[in-house]
Write an enzyme that holds these catalytic residues in place. Structure first.
Site, short mmCIF file in Angstrom:
data_model
loop_
_atom_site.label_atom_id
_atom_site.label_comp_id
_atom_site.label_asym_id
_atom_site.label_seq_id
_atom_site.Cartn_x
_atom_site.Cartn_y
_atom_site.Cartn_z
N ASP A 157 24.88 18.54 104.04
CA ASP A 157 24.33 18.18 105.35
C ASP A 157 24.65 19.28 106.36
O ASP A 157 25.77 19.76 106.42
CB ASP A 157 24.93 16.84 105.79
CG ASP A 157 24.14 16.20 106.92
OD1 ASP A 157 23.12 16.78 107.35
OD2 ASP A 157 24.55 15.11 107.37
N HIS A 230 12.85 13.47 104.20
CA HIS A 230 13.65 13.55 105.44
C HIS A 230 13.49 14.91 106.09
O HIS A 230 13.29 15.02 107.30
CB HIS A 230 15.12 13.25 105.11
CG HIS A 230 16.02 13.29 106.30
ND1 HIS A 230 15.89 12.41 107.35
CD2 HIS A 230 17.06 14.12 106.62
CE1 HIS A 230 16.82 12.69 108.26
NE2 HIS A 230 17.54 13.73 107.84
#
Ligand code: HEM
Length: 321
Positions: A157, A230
């Site tokens: 991330d 995403h």
């Protein structure tokens, strides 16, 4: 192509927004208590935040302790009066029941980061004690950096975050709002994940949800990357150029209680890109083509704040609304 925003020439010193990644963080959201005495206390506290951060951080120079403080729209009016940062407003909800970016109460945000949780813990204690009953903490999360910089769902991330000059230009308000230059808009959401359902997907299916490979963190080729992934829905453009935000999400959880979460925090120069991303994720682009990560993730909080420049934060203590 990444947007060429007007270079930020603001001389106001921002709070510690574009700091290097740390291994620990505490996120605190609080509401203001009623009455002018409590408001006076919170105002005066604004001038103490930097000194308290120095006092705790000085003892462990390599610990990289920092704190960002932000205020919600209603709190801004109550505490400091007008004018308000030009784009500050209450958190806008996106989506509908079953897949909703909820708005929850929140007037003050503390984003405390360090490479040791004891530093975060000590500073949080000092800052909260100084406020006494002037505030009520409504949410408090201790986040940790997972191995390989992975989120709790197992994917790395933060890879596409802007760095250096671009990080400043994408997050720090400049001449477009001179009274608030050096500040930044901050959106936070606490997410809980259904890890049993997520882990039941094959790695390939998870990769199509995120739009990147899991082990090597490489973006899927355009020919196979779904438009509902995403990363596709959070890549946004304005006037043909990409607009970025700066994220410093943290995993949190209690395995014994079956709790697995991501604390999302995004900084931007205006709420607009943050809200556009939420709309794409929750409503879909086009509507219905939503982010499948939300089939496994529930937003349980949502707040928008403005983090004034470090200079303005100190000056706010003198305001008399
Ligand atoms: C459920 C919580 C979330 C998780 C677990 C999560 C996780 C991830 C992961 C693994 C990536 C790919 C690597 C990277 O570039 O960082 C990513 C990218 C990204 N996410 Fe999230 N995210 C979450 C929520 C959000 C929200 C709420 C927003 C915006 C409002 C957002 C905005 C972005 C952006 C802008 C990117 C980079 C897209 C690109 O340029 O390719 N994320 N996220």
């Amino acid at each position: 192509m990444t947007a060429r925003l007007p270079t930020n020439t603001s001389s106001a010193e921002p709070q510690s927004i574009c700091n290097p990644i740390t291994s620990s963080a505490i996120f605190i959201v609080a509401t203001l208590g009623p009455g002018s005495e409590r408001a006076t206390k919170v105002r005066a506290w604004c001038a103490d935040i930097a000194a308290l951060t120095r006092s705790v951080g000085k003892r462990v120079p390599a610990g990289n302790l920092s704190c960002v403080c932000g205020f919600g729209a209603n709190a801004w009016d109550t505490l400091f009066g007008g004018p308000r940062p030009a784009a500050l407003h209450g958190f806008r909800e996106f989506g509908s029941e079953g897949r909703l970016a909820v708005a929850t109460p929140g007037d003050v945000l503390l984003h405390i980061r360090a490479d040791q949780m004891d530093l975060c813990f000590e500073l949080a204690t000092q800052l909260i004690c100084a406020l006494g009953d002037a505030i009520s903490v409504v949410d408090e999360v201790q986040g940790f950096r997972y191995f390989d910089m992975r989120s709790i769902i197992g994917f790395v991330d933060g890879t596409e975050n802007p760095v250096g000059r671009k990080a400043i230009d994408f997050t720090i308000v400049g001449d477009e709002d001179p009274a608030f230059s050096g500040g930044s808009y901050v959106l936070v959401q606490k997410y809980l994940h259904n890890m049993t359902a997520w882990n039941a997907l094959s790695v390939e299916a998870q990769e199509r949800v995120i739009g990147r490979t899991k082990l090597s963190d490489i973006e899927l080729d355009a020919s196979v990357k779904p438009s509902s992934s995403h990363s596709a829905l959070t890549t946004i453009t304005k006037d043909g150029q990409e607009v970025k935000i700066l994220r410093d999400n943290m995993p949190f959880g209690r395995p014994g209680a079956g709790e697995f979460g991501t604390y999302f925090i995004g900084y931007a120069r205006s709420p607009e890109p943050l809200e556009q991303m939420l709309e794409n994720m929750f409503v879909g682009k086009p509507p219905g083509n939503y982010d499948r990560l939300l089939d496994f993730s529930t937003a349980v909080t949502g707040n928008l704040f403005f983090a004034p420049s470090a200079d303005l934060l100190e000056e706010l203590a003198e305001r008399n609304p």
